[in-house]
Enzyme design. Sequence first.
Site, PDB file in Angstrom:
ATOM      1  N   ALA A 294      -0.606  -8.002   1.874  1.00 54.48           N
ATOM      2  CA  ALA A 294      -0.011  -9.249   1.390  1.00 54.48           C
ATOM      3  C   ALA A 294       0.394  -9.135  -0.082  1.00 54.48           C
ATOM      4  CB  ALA A 294      -1.008 -10.399   1.577  1.00 54.48           C
ATOM      5  N   CYS A 411      -1.504  -1.389  -9.011  1.00 57.38           N
ATOM      6  CA  CYS A 411      -0.688  -1.862 -10.135  1.00 57.38           C
ATOM      7  C   CYS A 411      -1.585  -1.920 -11.370  1.00 57.38           C
ATOM      8  CB  CYS A 411      -0.037  -3.209  -9.840  1.00 57.38           C
ATOM      9  SG  CYS A 411      -1.127  -4.467  -9.171  1.00 57.38           S
TER      10      CYS A 411
END
Length: 471
Positions: A294, A411
């Site tokens: 997601a 990230c």
Amino acid sequence: MSQAKDNRRHDAKPNANKAPAHKRRPGKPHRQAPADGQGGQGLRAEAARALVPILTARGSLASLDDSRVAPRDRALLREICYGVCRTLPRLEALAAVLLKSPFKARDTDIQALLLVGIYQLLYLRIPAHAAVGETAGAARLLQKAWATRVLNGCLRRLQREASELQAKVDREPAVALLHPVWWLKSLRQAWPDDWREIAIANNQPGPMTLRVNRRRISREAYLERLREAGIEARPCEHAPDGLTLDSPCDVTALPGFAEGEVSVQDEAAQLAVELIGPALAPRPGARVLDACCAPGGKTAHLLEAFDASLQALDSDGERLGRVTDTLTRLGLSAQVSTADAGAQDWWDGTPFDAILLDAPCSGSGVIRRHPDIKRLRRPDDIGRLAALQARLLDNLWQTLAPGGTLVYATCSVLPEENAEQIAAFLARTPDAVVSTPEALPWGQAAGAGRQLLPREHGHDGFFYARLTRQA
């Protein structure tokens, strides 16, 4: 629309792929009377309410609800809330100088209102009289009329002494670079030659980057469509499907967005498909797992690029709804499952040819898109996240076919989550072999992987490592 995984709560409890700070959507806040119709004071009171959960580390900007202000004011509300979070160290330092004594904990909403006023005076092109008057007046809407005089006095002093006061607080590097002390220390230890540039990039809003759906239209053809619509853009340097806009715009202004021709996704995030591609390109119908998927940007990109049988997995059922919505808009299909990637009760026992593990992480590479991370993240989160990432790696490796490929992505720019994480995995996993290409044109070598650092006018910060399971 966000270009990285969504804002999520700062606390990462060990529920395998349960997402941390920048990846989870907290519950909706208690709704109060609508601010619409109360003018500038209502807008500022709403901004203060939205900032209280961040200042108290109990929520994130993902809970920002702009439906309670007039449509014409929604962009300004978001600008104020994101801007306050982005510049919070300086704003709080100035507030401490301006106040004779700190506000009590029960008056955090008034503290937030003061920060809103300071931000307007220093960073927005709002007439000073409006910034001061409307902000001070907003205290009445928070049922604290007594604070009006305090706010008015502080903000008027800032008007008079802005240069001197900023010079005073900026003597502290953490204030000048708009990061908590521990964040700067971590960046400096990890990247002694780049830490300052990383901090500066973190303080600038990231550019709006698009991913063209190669199944529908070529990048060159879509670039021409943008130009015809009066939207200027340039091709991304490394992502072959990417275009970066000169100026952000609402997605509804993008030609063909509703029809699935284009999506919003940062250039660094698009490189996952380039790295996993060699494992899929010659194998139509390959079994692929997108773990911790997601909100679905990489899921969709994989299906746009390859004819694969893809299972998309995430523990957050609410956010999986966004994955389904994205796939529907793009005309793509996958098996979407709500499950814990740290367990195997969801697996049918048939090994995967390729796995993308977009691991929960600190979000230290996407702070510019989620500036509340600066406040919500804590130093001890990093160790907990590293333990979670290790558990996910160990578990998912067992579902990978011999000869299969696993791409590990975060990230983050912190070695504990990236190069050191993969080095530890390789040390305890005899059949894992590094297959990250050495001559990639993007990022820099980081152990067995590749690290991209956030760039002021370019991509976000990401880490990738590609591993192959020996037959």
